[in-house]
Scaffold this active site. Structure first.
Site, mmCIF file in Angstrom:
data_model
loop_
_atom_site.group_PDB
_atom_site.id
_atom_site.type_symbol
_atom_site.label_atom_id
_atom_site.label_comp_id
_atom_site.label_asym_id
_atom_site.label_seq_id
_atom_site.Cartn_x
_atom_site.Cartn_y
_atom_site.Cartn_z
ATOM 1 N N TYR A 59 0.848 -1.198 0.000
ATOM 2 C CA TYR A 59 0.000 0.000 0.000
ATOM 3 C C TYR A 59 0.886 1.251 0.000
ATOM 4 O O TYR A 59 1.821 1.377 0.805
ATOM 5 C CB TYR A 59 -0.921 0.034 1.219
HETATM 6 N N1 LIG Z 1 -7.598 -7.471 0.454
HETATM 7 C C1 LIG Z 1 -7.731 -6.742 -0.628
HETATM 8 O O1 LIG Z 1 -7.455 -7.174 -1.748
HETATM 9 C C2 LIG Z 1 -8.240 -5.323 -0.484
HETATM 10 C C3 LIG Z 1 -8.671 -4.610 -1.618
HETATM 11 C C4 LIG Z 1 -9.162 -3.322 -1.426
HETATM 12 C C5 LIG Z 1 -9.190 -2.766 -0.164
HETATM 13 N N2 LIG Z 1 -8.730 -3.478 0.922
HETATM 14 C C6 LIG Z 1 -8.773 -2.916 2.289
HETATM 15 O O2 LIG Z 1 -10.086 -2.448 2.545
HETATM 16 C C7 LIG Z 1 -10.042 -1.069 2.891
HETATM 17 C C8 LIG Z 1 -11.304 -0.387 2.454
HETATM 18 O O3 LIG Z 1 -11.469 -0.492 1.034
HETATM 19 P P1 LIG Z 1 -12.111 0.710 0.244
HETATM 20 O O4 LIG Z 1 -11.313 1.957 0.431
HETATM 21 O O5 LIG Z 1 -12.382 0.256 -1.137
HETATM 22 O O6 LIG Z 1 -13.490 0.860 1.084
HETATM 23 P P2 LIG Z 1 -14.852 1.606 0.855
HETATM 24 O O7 LIG Z 1 -15.268 2.060 2.213
HETATM 25 O O8 LIG Z 1 -15.778 0.755 0.063
HETATM 26 O O9 LIG Z 1 -14.494 2.859 -0.037
HETATM 27 C C9 LIG Z 1 -13.798 3.962 0.484
HETATM 28 C C10 LIG Z 1 -14.167 5.205 -0.296
HETATM 29 O O10 LIG Z 1 -15.533 5.465 -0.092
HETATM 30 C C11 LIG Z 1 -15.748 6.842 0.101
HETATM 31 N N3 LIG Z 1 -16.366 7.021 1.398
HETATM 32 C C12 LIG Z 1 -16.175 6.287 2.531
HETATM 33 N N4 LIG Z 1 -17.006 6.702 3.490
HETATM 34 C C13 LIG Z 1 -17.733 7.708 2.958
HETATM 35 C C14 LIG Z 1 -18.777 8.530 3.434
HETATM 36 N N5 LIG Z 1 -19.229 8.363 4.668
HETATM 37 N N6 LIG Z 1 -19.304 9.463 2.608
HETATM 38 C C15 LIG Z 1 -18.842 9.603 1.363
HETATM 39 N N7 LIG Z 1 -17.856 8.852 0.828
HETATM 40 C C16 LIG Z 1 -17.316 7.920 1.630
HETATM 41 C C17 LIG Z 1 -14.416 7.522 -0.037
HETATM 42 O O11 LIG Z 1 -14.377 7.884 -1.405
HETATM 43 P P3 LIG Z 1 -13.759 9.223 -1.987
HETATM 44 O O12 LIG Z 1 -12.299 8.976 -2.006
HETATM 45 O O13 LIG Z 1 -14.396 9.221 -3.317
HETATM 46 O O14 LIG Z 1 -14.170 10.342 -1.111
HETATM 47 C C18 LIG Z 1 -13.422 6.431 0.199
HETATM 48 O O15 LIG Z 1 -12.240 6.642 -0.537
HETATM 49 C C19 LIG Z 1 -8.746 -0.575 2.236
HETATM 50 O O16 LIG Z 1 -8.266 0.617 2.821
HETATM 51 C C20 LIG Z 1 -7.832 -1.730 2.484
HETATM 52 O O17 LIG Z 1 -7.344 -1.691 3.812
HETATM 53 C C21 LIG Z 1 -8.266 -4.744 0.764
#
Ligand SMILES: NC(=O)c1ccc[n+]([C@@H]2O[C@H](COP(=O)([O-])OP(=O)(O)OC[C@H]3O[C@@H](n4cnc5c(N)ncnc54)[C@H](OP(=O)(O)O)[C@@H]3O)[C@@H](O)[C@H]2O)c1
Length: 322
Positions: A59
Site C-alpha cells: 500500500y
Molecule cells: N484485500 C484486498 O485485496 C483489499 C482490496 C481493497 C481494499 N482493501 C482494504 O479495505 C479497505 C477499504 O477499502 P475501500 O477503500 O475500497 O473501502 P470503501 O469504504 O468501500 O471505499 C472507500 C471510499 O468510499 C468513500 N467514502 C467512505 N465513506 C464515505 C462517506 N461516509 N461518505 C462519502 N464517501 C465515503 C471515499 O471515497 P472518496 O475517495 O471518493 O471520497 C473512500 O475513498 C482498504 O483501505 C484496504 O485496507 C483490501
C-alpha cells in the site's frame, strides 16, 4: 464503538477496522492521503474507539508508504492498544523474480520489512493477499506457522481466493498440525455477494472471521455517484475516471439502501455498514476506507443505526431483482 471477538480467536476488535490502502497512494499525480491526513485519520479513528488497523506491504507509493505512515504515528501510542494487520503476496520488487508471491524466501523478507516500517516486533494478523499458484500452499503454511512460533505473527489471515482454495488451505493445516487461517478478507457488500457466496459458506462453517474490504463498494454505496456518470470532484471515481462503472443491479441495491436510510433518518453508508454487521453466520468486521474525518464520522455513527428484518429484506430483494 462496540467490540467483537475476532472469529474463533481470543482478541477483541472494534466492529469497524480502519483501512489504509490509499495512504500515500499516488493516482494520476495526486497523493490521495498524504502523511498529515493519514495521521489525522488514525488519530480520529482511535479517538472514536477503532483499535483495528488494516494495511499491506504494497500500500502506498512507493510500496510500504502506508505502513511507514502508520509506524510513524504509532510511536506516540501504545502498541498493545492496537490490533495490526498487514499482508504479503503482490510484487514488492518488480526487478527481483523472488520479490513477489508466497514463497518462504519472500514471506520471510516481507515480514521483516513490514515490522520495521510499522515499528513493532509482531503483527496481530498477517494475511496472504492472494493465492500463489506457483508456491505449494504447504510451503506457505509451514513458513507462516514458523513465524507464529517465532512470535512475529499472532493469527493468520487469507484475503481473496476461490472457496476451494481456502478449503484446501484449511485442510492442509489440519492434516499437518499447522496454524490455520482464522481471519478472512473478501470483497463483500450488499452489491457484491454471489461471487463470494461459496467463500462465505466456508467462513461460516469453519468459524472464520470475515473482514469485508470495499464495504461501501469504493464509495458507490454512499450515493455520491449519479446514473449519468458524473463523479464528484476529487472522489475515487473522479481520480480513476470511472465511466458507466456500475451495473443496473448495483443501482437497484443503492436505491433500496437509500430508501431504508430515508426511513431511518440515517445515511446510506450507515445502512450499508449495519447490513454487513448484521450478518449472523460469522463475525463480520467491515474495513472502512474513509478518506476524511467527516466520512469517518459518518461511518462510525453506524452504532446509532439498527435494521429491522423488513429493512434487510428490502435490500436483499433489490439485489435479487424481486
Ligand atoms: N484485500 C484486498 O485485496 C483489499 C482490496 C481493497 C481494499 N482493501 C482494504 O479495505 C479497505 C477499504 O477499502 P475501500 O477503500 O475500497 O473501502 P470503501 O469504504 O468501500 O471505499 C472507500 C471510499 O468510499 C468513500 N467514502 C467512505 N465513506 C464515505 C462517506 N461516509 N461518505 C462519502 N464517501 C465515503 C471515499 O471515497 P472518496 O475517495 O471518493 O471520497 C473512500 O475513498 C482498504 O483501505 C484496504 O485496507 C483490501
Amino acid at each position: 464503538m462496540d467490540y467483537r471477538t475476532l472469529g474463533s480467536t481470543g482478541i477483541k476488535v472494534s466492529e469497524l477496522c480502519l483501512g489504509t490502502w490509499r495512504f500515500g497512494k499516488e493516482t494520476n499525480g495526486v497523493v490521495e492521503t498524504d502523511r498529515e491526513r493519514a495521521h489525522e485519520l488514525l488519530t480520529a479513528a482511535w479517538e472514536r474507539g477503532i483499535n483495528f488497523i488494516d494495511t499491506a506491504n504494497v500500500y502506498g507509493d512507493p510500496n510500504g508508504t502506508s505502513e511507514e505512515f502508520i509506524g510513524d504515528w504509532l510511536q506516540d501510542y501504545a502498541r498493545e492498544d492496537f490490533v495490526l494487520a498487514s499482508k504479503a503476496y503482490f510484487p514488492f520488487d518488480e526487478t527481483n523474480p523472488n520479490g513477489r508471491g508466497l514463497s518462504r524466501k519472500h514471506i520471510r523478507a516481507q515480514i521483516e520489512g513490514t515490522l520495521e516500517r510499522l515499528g513493532t516486533d509482531y503483527l496481530d494478523v498477517y494475511y496472504i493477499h492472494r493465492w500463489d499458484d506457483e508456491t505449494p500452499i504447504r510451503e506457505t503454511l509451514r513458513t507462516l506457522t514458523e513465524l507464529v512460533r517465532d512470535g512475529k505473527i499472532n493469527y493468520l489471515g487469507a484475503s481473496s481466493m476461490a472457496a476451494w482454495k481456502l478449503t484446501k488451505a484449511l485442510w492442509q493445516s489440519d492434516v499437518e498440525g499447522l496454524e490455520r487461517f482464522e481471519v478472512t478478507q473478501p470483497r463483500f457488500n450488499p452489491t457484491f455477494r454471489d461471487e463470494v457466496a461459496d467463500y462465505l459458506d466456508v467462513c461460516a462453517d469453519q468459524d472464520l472471521a470475515v473482514c469485508p474490504y470495499s464495504p461501501l463498494e469504493s464509495g458507490f454505496l454512499t450515493g455520491k455517484y449519479d446514473r449519468d456518470g458524473s463523479t464528484p470532484d476529487g472522489s475515487r471515481g473522479d481520480l480513476l475516471a470511472w465511466d458507466n462503472h456500475f451495473s443496473e443491479q448495483q443501482w437497484r441495491v443503492l436505491e433500496a439502501v437509500q430508501s431504508v436510510a430515508g426511513e431511518l433518518d440515517a445515511t446510506p453508508a450507515q445502512v450499508t455498514l449495519r447490513w454487513l454487521l448484521a450478518r449472523n453466520r460469522f463475525t463480520c468486521i467491515p474495513i472502512i476506507g474513509a478518506r476524511t474525518v467527516d466520512q469517518l464520522d459518518d461511518n462510525t455513527r453506524v452504532s446509532d443505526v439498527s435494521l429491522s428484518d423488513y429493512h434487510v429484506e428490502q435490500i436483499d430483494r433489490a439485489y435479487h431483482g424481486e
